[in-house]
Scaffold this active site. Structure first.
Site, PDB file in Angstrom:
ATOM      1  N   ASN A 139     -12.746  -6.677  -2.768  1.00 14.68           N
ATOM      2  CA  ASN A 139     -13.244  -7.208  -1.498  1.00 14.68           C
ATOM      3  C   ASN A 139     -13.722  -8.638  -1.712  1.00 14.68           C
ATOM      4  O   ASN A 139     -14.785  -8.878  -2.268  1.00 14.68           O
ATOM      5  CB  ASN A 139     -14.384  -6.334  -0.974  1.00 14.68           C
ATOM      6  CG  ASN A 139     -14.760  -6.677   0.470  1.00 14.68           C
ATOM      7  OD1 ASN A 139     -14.331  -7.698   0.999  1.00 14.68           O
ATOM      8  ND2 ASN A 139     -15.545  -5.822   1.094  1.00 14.68           N
ATOM      9  N   ASP A 145     -14.511  -6.932   6.997  1.00 17.08           N
ATOM     10  CA  ASP A 145     -14.464  -5.491   6.693  1.00 17.08           C
ATOM     11  C   ASP A 145     -14.255  -4.647   7.940  1.00 17.08           C
ATOM     12  O   ASP A 145     -13.556  -3.635   7.906  1.00 17.08           O
ATOM     13  CB  ASP A 145     -15.747  -5.058   5.984  1.00 17.08           C
ATOM     14  CG  ASP A 145     -15.820  -5.586   4.565  1.00 17.08           C
ATOM     15  OD1 ASP A 145     -14.872  -6.270   4.139  1.00 17.08           O
ATOM     16  OD2 ASP A 145     -16.835  -5.328   3.886  1.00 17.08           O
ATOM     17  N   GLY A 165     -12.592  -1.933   2.456  1.00 19.23           N
ATOM     18  CA  GLY A 165     -12.937  -3.336   2.639  1.00 19.23           C
ATOM     19  C   GLY A 165     -12.198  -4.326   1.754  1.00 19.23           C
ATOM     20  O   GLY A 165     -12.436  -5.536   1.842  1.00 19.23           O
ATOM     21  N   ASP A 167      -9.346  -6.847   0.403  1.00 16.87           N
ATOM     22  CA  ASP A 167      -8.564  -7.798   1.191  1.00 16.87           C
ATOM     23  C   ASP A 167      -7.808  -8.765   0.280  1.00 16.87           C
ATOM     24  O   ASP A 167      -7.902  -8.693  -0.950  1.00 16.87           O
ATOM     25  CB  ASP A 167      -9.472  -8.567   2.165  1.00 16.87           C
ATOM     26  CG  ASP A 167     -10.701  -9.160   1.490  1.00 16.87           C
ATOM     27  OD1 ASP A 167     -10.581  -9.665   0.352  1.00 16.87           O
ATOM     28  OD2 ASP A 167     -11.793  -9.123   2.089  1.00 16.87           O
ATOM     29  N   ASP A 332      10.640   0.253   2.332  1.00 13.50           N
ATOM     30  CA  ASP A 332      10.065   1.593   2.382  1.00 13.50           C
ATOM     31  C   ASP A 332      11.071   2.589   2.972  1.00 13.50           C
ATOM     32  O   ASP A 332      11.898   2.239   3.813  1.00 13.50           O
ATOM     33  CB  ASP A 332       8.801   1.545   3.246  1.00 13.50           C
ATOM     34  CG  ASP A 332       8.073   2.860   3.306  1.00 13.50           C
ATOM     35  OD1 ASP A 332       7.579   3.305   2.253  1.00 13.50           O
ATOM     36  OD2 ASP A 332       7.988   3.443   4.402  1.00 13.50           O
ATOM     37  N   GLU A 361      13.028   2.010  -1.582  1.00 22.99           N
ATOM     38  CA  GLU A 361      12.427   3.268  -2.020  1.00 22.99           C
ATOM     39  C   GLU A 361      13.429   4.394  -1.785  1.00 22.99           C
ATOM     40  O   GLU A 361      13.806   4.672  -0.653  1.00 22.99           O
ATOM     41  CB  GLU A 361      11.141   3.551  -1.250  1.00 22.99           C
ATOM     42  CG  GLU A 361      10.487   4.858  -1.673  1.00 22.99           C
ATOM     43  CD  GLU A 361       9.445   5.353  -0.702  1.00 22.99           C
ATOM     44  OE1 GLU A 361       8.553   6.112  -1.129  1.00 22.99           O
ATOM     45  OE2 GLU A 361       9.519   4.993   0.494  1.00 22.99           O
TER      46      GLU A 361
END
Length: 616
Positions: A139, A145, A165, A167, A332, A361
């Site tokens: 974070n 947050d 939180g 980032d 994905d 994937e």
């Protein structure tokens, strides 16, 4: 006169308000792109199109082509062509219907340059990928947050299901850590807006494709991270999701067309059976369920056979690469996409960015299954142009049984040998991404029962085998966890939050065992960075005998001998005997970890792996 001025100002204000109330996708484009014919999707929630809607251009830099009025009058699709001589700046596009007129100021930007270094470099076997979940890594900005108005207002590090939180500023803060470890390429789980009511930590349910999640720092933080990576000589992979969106996605809640997503008489989930897509005997309905069924109740399946959807997704892919300086693309749930569409999308990216690479994937079972979805040597009707996949076969049928199973005719390390022997099906097996675990799988240290010797064997394999090695965050400090539930393998990297009492980013915060593994990974990764044989060399493997598996990586400059002893017995190695074809002319075998010369006849201890540089 004052009255006229007042009326003109009022009219300008109305036009400006009207233009601002129209959302446009792509939000902007660039002058000088090869892709200069694009389709704008315009949206106005109060309604935009009528029977008389017209679109004209106020600039010779933009030529208006066809316009399309979908069944939902909130939308308008407009084909435009950007002149090769177009200059950067705002270009007026005029929209007029039976009741209103709008002036849309559409921006053409200058091409990305002067920020960091080159981008769209591609990710190859010379790289080492580090996968992390930004919400769980560090974070760096506590101000983002919680974002007012977003559906998920959770923030509780004591829960494995809620937001924590982390980032992108947190990632930026630890780039030196990653570079020290030997990482060349960063892959994060998706960073696009995920405004769902819960389980938003993973990022795989997009709600607005043209917005970076503000809880991760938004667009500016993403650009800053990309620039910082390039300034460190590193690369950035974006995690792309074409197959589905979150159920709160704006284009699902207000669909331009009824078939924007795949519709079923009742909820139909994908069967997750990849076999139906290549089975010569498959029933049509089984194929349809696999590819068109929804991934989950919360993730509608995108209909890529709709040409407007296809244009939207392809343009978005190019837009992201140019806007954020992306080098590689991880796709994905690749197998559930419309595969013909994926070929179009992959080609569009490489047409614009020739060095750009993509890997998909492919969580399937069997080398033929996996190779079907990437460039292969089969003479079959469908030919994928995807460069590589996530190599689940080398994981499930390779390294896992190699270190965990007893040796047998088809068991143990023989499975790793057999899996590698099937590489003849791939056009380029060096494009396969090999790994020990990820955000959906049990931590490998737990898989081997926290046996440090087995774990070190697997790590040594990861950095010496063919392909592109990828490490999941925290594996270098022995993070553990099984996927029941999945949150157990997505725990915080301790030290990434200011309130943490220990800091695993620092050697002083790691236990002796953790620090030894960190340094083990660091030594392997940084040796690999300088090893031409490991990065781009050929491979030769020998039939395993009684748990002993030997393979070589070699080129004209260097020969590396890799010896994996999965048995409980000490084994003797004679370079002049069985391995003479590759090693017979060498008299020295330098252990790359200890830098000791073992000579041409030596032993290897049980449950161990040696990586040797052979020299005269």
């Amino acid at each position: 006169m004052k009255k006229v001025v007042f009326l003109l100002c009022s009219l300008f204000s109305i036009l400006l308000i009207n233009a601002q109330s129209i959302d446009v996708y792509p939000t902007h484009w660039w002058a000088g792109m090869k892709t200069n014919k694009i389709q704008l999707m315009l949206r106005k929630a109060e309604g935009l199109t009528t029977a008389t809607t017209q679109v004209t251009s106020g600039s010779s830099d933009i030529k208006i082509g066809k316009i399309y009025k979908p069944e939902n009058n909130h939308y308008l699709f407009v084909d435009i062509e950007i002149a090769p001589t177009a200059k950067a700046g705002y270009k007026n596009i005029y929209i007029k219907n039976s009741s209103s007129s709008y002036t849309l100021k559409y921006q053409l930007k200058e091409r990305r340059k002067g920020r960091g270094t080159a981008f769209a470099q591609g990710v190859t076997s010379s790289d080492f990928i580090y996968l992390l979940m930004p919400d769980r890594f560090s974070n760096g900005d506590y101000n983002n947050d919680k974002i007012p108005g977003m559906r998920d207002q959770s923030l509780n590090r004591d829960s494995i299901f809620l937001r924590h939180g982390g980032d992108m500023q947190g990632v930026i803060n630890h780039l030196d850590y990653l570079q020290d470890l030997g990482v060349t390429t960063l892959w994060m789980t998706p960073v696009l807006e995920n405004d769902m009511p819960n389980r938003t930590e993973h990022g795989y349910a997009f709600t607005n494709e043209y917005k970076i999640d503000p809880r991760l720092g938004g667009e500016e933080a993403y650009k800053k991270l990309s620039d910082s990576l390039h300034q460190h000589g590193m690369k950035l992979i974006q995690d792309a999701v074409y197959n589905h969106v979150g159920i709160e996605n704006i284009f699902y809640r207000d669909m331009p067309f009824k078939d924007w997503v795949h519709q079923w008489p009742k909820y139909t989930q994908t069967s997750y059976k990849d076999q139906t897509l290549f089975d010569p005997y498959a029933a049509t309905i089984d194929k349809k369920v696999t590819s068109d069924g929804w991934f989950t109740h919360q993730m509608p399946d995108i209909n890529q056979s709709n040409p407007y959807v296809a244009n939207f997704l392809i343009q978005h892919a190019i837009w992201c690469v140019e806007e954020f300086g992306i080098d590689g693309w991880r796709i994905d749930t690749y197998i559930y996409n419309d595969l013909e569409f994926m070929n179009r999308c992959n080609k569009a990216l490489t047409d614009e960015y020739p060095k750009m690479t993509m890997f998909g994937e492919t969580w399937v079972h069997g080398v033929p299954n996996q190779s079907y979805f990437c460039q292969n040597n089969y003479n079959i009707p469908f030919k994928s142009n995807l460069q590589g996949t996530t190599d689940f076969q080398c994981l499930f049928y390779g390294i896992q049984p190699a270190v965990n199973e007893n040796f047998g005719w088809t068991e143990g390390v023989n499975k790793l040998y057999t899996t590698a022997a099937q590489d003849f099906v791939y056009k380029n097996p060096m494009n396969e991404v090999i790994f020990l675990d990820n955000h959906d799988l049990p931590r490998f240290y737990s898989v081997v029962g926290e046996d440090i010797n087995k774990y070190k064997m697997a790590l040594a394999w990861l950095f010496t085998f063919r392909g592109i090695p990828e490490l999941y965050y925290g594996d270098e400090i022995l993070m553990t966890g099984f996927t029941n539930p999945d949150g157990n393998v997505r725990l915080d990297f301790k030290g990434g939050w200011k309130e943490d009492t220990v800091n695993k980013f620092s050697s002083s915060g790691r236990t002796q065992k953790e620090d030894s593994i960190f340094n083990y990974v660091k030594k392997l990764a940084n040796f690999r960075r300088t090893s031409s044989a490991l990065k781009t060399g050929k491979m030769m493997q020998y039939l395993p005998e009684d748990g002993l598996y030997v393979y070589f990586r070699y080129d004209a400059k260097q020969t590396i001998m890799c010896i994996m002893n999965t048995s409980d017995k000490e084994k003797n190695i004679d370079l002049k005997n069985k391995y003479a074809e590759r090693a017979g002319s060498f008299t020295k075998a330098i252990d790359v970890l200890t830098e000791k010369n073992l000579g041409d006849n030596f032993t290897i201890t049980p449950k161990a792996m040696l990586i040797l540089q052979l020299e005269d």
